[in-house]
Design an enzyme around this catalytic site. Structure first.
Site, mmCIF file in Angstrom:
data_model
loop_
_atom_site.group_PDB
_atom_site.id
_atom_site.type_symbol
_atom_site.label_atom_id
_atom_site.label_comp_id
_atom_site.label_asym_id
_atom_site.label_seq_id
_atom_site.Cartn_x
_atom_site.Cartn_y
_atom_site.Cartn_z
ATOM 1 N N GLN A 87 0.851 -1.195 0.000
ATOM 2 C CA GLN A 87 0.000 0.000 0.000
ATOM 3 C C GLN A 87 0.879 1.235 0.000
ATOM 4 O O GLN A 87 0.381 2.353 -0.087
ATOM 5 C CB GLN A 87 -0.871 0.032 1.257
ATOM 6 C CG GLN A 87 -1.793 -1.149 1.396
ATOM 7 C CD GLN A 87 -2.504 -1.106 2.751
ATOM 8 O OE1 GLN A 87 -3.535 -0.452 2.901
ATOM 9 N NE2 GLN A 87 -1.960 -1.780 3.726
ATOM 10 N N ASP A 90 6.243 4.887 -1.287
ATOM 11 C CA ASP A 90 7.567 5.478 -1.078
ATOM 12 C C ASP A 90 8.683 4.851 -1.903
ATOM 13 O O ASP A 90 9.815 5.345 -1.882
ATOM 14 C CB ASP A 90 7.924 5.448 0.415
ATOM 15 C CG ASP A 90 7.814 4.051 1.036
ATOM 16 O OD1 ASP A 90 8.061 3.054 0.317
ATOM 17 O OD2 ASP A 90 7.493 3.954 2.233
ATOM 18 N N HIS A 107 -1.339 1.557 -4.355
ATOM 19 C CA HIS A 107 -1.699 2.969 -4.218
ATOM 20 C C HIS A 107 -0.751 3.899 -4.965
ATOM 21 O O HIS A 107 -0.645 5.078 -4.644
ATOM 22 C CB HIS A 107 -1.775 3.351 -2.736
ATOM 23 C CG HIS A 107 -2.863 2.628 -1.994
ATOM 24 N ND1 HIS A 107 -2.914 2.508 -0.630
ATOM 25 C CD2 HIS A 107 -3.954 1.968 -2.457
ATOM 26 C CE1 HIS A 107 -4.001 1.819 -0.294
ATOM 27 N NE2 HIS A 107 -4.637 1.468 -1.378
ATOM 28 N N CYS A 118 -3.857 13.287 -19.965
ATOM 29 C CA CYS A 118 -3.173 12.634 -21.089
ATOM 30 C C CYS A 118 -2.148 11.596 -20.622
ATOM 31 O O CYS A 118 -1.572 10.891 -21.439
ATOM 32 C CB CYS A 118 -2.503 13.665 -21.995
ATOM 33 S SG CYS A 118 -1.006 14.385 -21.306
ATOM 34 N N SER A 182 0.332 -2.687 8.684
ATOM 35 C CA SER A 182 -0.874 -2.056 8.161
ATOM 36 C C SER A 182 -1.992 -2.175 9.190
ATOM 37 O O SER A 182 -2.165 -3.232 9.801
ATOM 38 C CB SER A 182 -1.307 -2.720 6.852
ATOM 39 O OG SER A 182 -2.565 -2.212 6.453
ATOM 40 N N ASN A 207 2.411 -6.325 13.472
ATOM 41 C CA ASN A 207 2.043 -4.912 13.662
ATOM 42 C C ASN A 207 2.158 -4.588 15.151
ATOM 43 O O ASN A 207 1.847 -5.420 15.984
ATOM 44 C CB ASN A 207 0.595 -4.685 13.200
ATOM 45 C CG ASN A 207 0.339 -3.258 12.759
ATOM 46 O OD1 ASN A 207 0.934 -2.802 11.780
ATOM 47 N ND2 ASN A 207 -0.503 -2.550 13.466
HETATM 48 P P1 NAD Z 1 -1.735 2.930 8.722
HETATM 49 O O1 NAD Z 1 -1.081 4.202 9.126
HETATM 50 O O2 NAD Z 1 -3.201 2.857 8.697
HETATM 51 O O3 NAD Z 1 -1.244 1.768 9.673
HETATM 52 C C1 NAD Z 1 0.106 1.592 9.958
HETATM 53 C C2 NAD Z 1 0.186 0.541 11.060
HETATM 54 O O4 NAD Z 1 1.559 0.246 11.267
HETATM 55 C C3 NAD Z 1 -0.392 1.034 12.383
HETATM 56 O O5 NAD Z 1 -1.329 0.074 12.847
HETATM 57 C C4 NAD Z 1 0.833 1.117 13.306
HETATM 58 O O6 NAD Z 1 0.544 0.650 14.606
HETATM 59 C C5 NAD Z 1 1.806 0.164 12.650
HETATM 60 N N1 NAD Z 1 3.214 0.539 12.820
HETATM 61 C C6 NAD Z 1 3.783 1.745 12.581
HETATM 62 N N2 NAD Z 1 5.114 1.670 12.760
HETATM 63 C C7 NAD Z 1 5.386 0.393 13.138
HETATM 64 C C8 NAD Z 1 6.584 -0.296 13.474
HETATM 65 N N3 NAD Z 1 7.774 0.313 13.452
HETATM 66 N N4 NAD Z 1 6.498 -1.603 13.825
HETATM 67 C C9 NAD Z 1 5.275 -2.221 13.874
HETATM 68 N N5 NAD Z 1 4.118 -1.630 13.555
HETATM 69 C C10 NAD Z 1 4.175 -0.328 13.179
HETATM 70 O O7 NAD Z 1 -1.097 2.502 7.344
HETATM 71 P P2 NAD Z 1 -1.699 1.627 6.153
HETATM 72 O O8 NAD Z 1 -2.519 0.517 6.681
HETATM 73 O O9 NAD Z 1 -0.558 1.362 5.256
HETATM 74 O O10 NAD Z 1 -2.689 2.630 5.426
HETATM 75 C C11 NAD Z 1 -2.250 3.934 5.179
HETATM 76 C C12 NAD Z 1 -2.420 4.423 3.756
HETATM 77 O O11 NAD Z 1 -1.622 5.590 3.618
HETATM 78 C C13 NAD Z 1 -1.910 3.486 2.726
HETATM 79 O O12 NAD Z 1 -2.940 3.336 1.845
HETATM 80 C C14 NAD Z 1 -0.720 4.172 2.052
HETATM 81 O O13 NAD Z 1 -1.008 4.348 0.683
HETATM 82 C C15 NAD Z 1 -0.623 5.525 2.644
HETATM 83 N N6 NAD Z 1 0.656 5.869 3.309
HETATM 84 C C16 NAD Z 1 1.841 5.420 2.792
HETATM 85 C C17 NAD Z 1 3.044 5.730 3.425
HETATM 86 C C18 NAD Z 1 4.335 5.214 2.816
HETATM 87 O O14 NAD Z 1 4.401 5.007 1.621
HETATM 88 N N7 NAD Z 1 5.375 4.976 3.625
HETATM 89 C C19 NAD Z 1 3.033 6.492 4.590
HETATM 90 C C20 NAD Z 1 1.799 6.959 5.093
HETATM 91 C C21 NAD Z 1 0.609 6.635 4.440
HETATM 92 ZN ZN ZN Z 2 -1.782 16.249 -20.186
#
Ligand code: NAD
Ligand code: ZN
EC number: 2.3.1.286
Length: 233
Positions: A87, A90, A107, A118, A182, A207
């Site tokens: 998801q 980065d 995502h 375009c 997640s 998690n």
């Molecule tokens: P979320 O923020 O909903 O959940 C992240 C989970 O990871 C949380 O439950 C948290 O407790 C856990 N967590 C955080 N750091 C941790 C660690 N070091 N060890 C263990 N657990 C840890 O994230 P999601 O479910 O990925 O959904 C967020 C949405 O936002 C995604 O759809 C994504 O596209 C986007 N997003 C992406 C990034 C990225 O690319 N790094 C960052 C922020 C949001």
């Molecule tokens: Zn264009």
């Protein structure tokens, strides 16, 4: 040998300096995300979306793969994982050596931009130069004047069909499904662990906080991702 699939969320990248959405101090506790319709509807929202994106630029540009990313790339190379469905936006799985074709981005990717009309690709540096030159106004496409958006999928934006298809194939073909970092609340992405479980795969959730699907998991490891994967990184 078992065939695994890793499904990753923002939690795998927090140790790399990129905040997640829902942890305390996470992005959502600061700003509500701008959904797709709002982005399309107003120039002011597009300016704001790009302002936020560039405010995050230092974190994205500085981030290096963490222990979780490195361990998963190694498991891929050893043939124990069939793919990584992420998801995240980065690019850190690819930066840790995972072949791009084995990383399914549900995502999108925030490290470049595209014209929504375009499809022309724009490098972020170009967008930033224009944004700064126009005192914080989002640039339009040079080709067709359409809106330029970071190549990520916002709430309300259609999911990328090829990535969804590939993720479904991987999910249905695996016998171990690892959901890592997640909260499992964002749909339709969170449907994949459910589908894996329904297909008879072993569902493992790693998690540090409880997730939506802990109750149906075969194993829940409630710990820091970096620590869990340190032996394999
Ligand atoms: P979320 O923020 O909903 O959940 C992240 C989970 O990871 C949380 O439950 C948290 O407790 C856990 N967590 C955080 N750091 C941790 C660690 N070091 N060890 C263990 N657990 C840890 O994230 P999601 O479910 O990925 O959904 C967020 C949405 O936002 C995604 O759809 C994504 O596209 C986007 N997003 C992406 C990034 C990225 O690319 N790094 C960052 C922020 C949001
Ligand atoms: Zn264009």
């Amino acid at each position: 040998m078992r065939r695994g699939v890793a499904f990753t969320g923002a939690g795998i990248s927090t140790e790399c300096g990129i905040p997640d959405f829902r942890s305390p101090g996470g992005l959502w506790t600061r700003n509500r995300p701008i959904d797709f319709d709002a982005f399309l509807a107003s120039r002011a929202m597009r300016d704001e979306a790009w302002r936020r994106r560039f405010a995050m630029e230092e974190a994205f540009a500085k981030a290096r793969p963490g222990r979780g990313h490195r361990a998963l790339s190694r498991l891929l190379a050893e043939g124990r994982l069939a793919g990584i469905v992420t998801q995240n936006i980065d690019g850190l799985h690819q930066a840790s050596g995972a072949p791009p074709e084995d990383v399914i981005e549900l995502h999108g990717n925030t490290t470049y931009a595209t014209c929504l009309d375009c499809g022309r690709r724009y490098e972020l540096e170009w967008v930033r130069m224009r944004f700064e030159a126009e005192s914080g106004a989002a640039p339009d496409c040079e080709e067709c004047a359409g809106p330029i958006k970071s190549a990520t999928i916002s709430f309300g934006q259609p999911m990328p069909a090829p990535a969804m298809l590939r993720a479904r194939e991987l999910t249905q073909g695996c016998d171990v499904f690892l959901a890592i970092g997640s909260s499992l609340v964002v749909w339709p992405a969170a449907g994949f662990p459910l589908e894996a479980k329904r297909n008879g795969a072993i569902l493992v959730i790693i998690n540090r906080e409880p997730t939506e699907l802990d109750d149906i998991a075969d194993l829940v490891i409630r710990d820091e991702i970096g620590e869990v994967f340190a032996p394999f990184a």
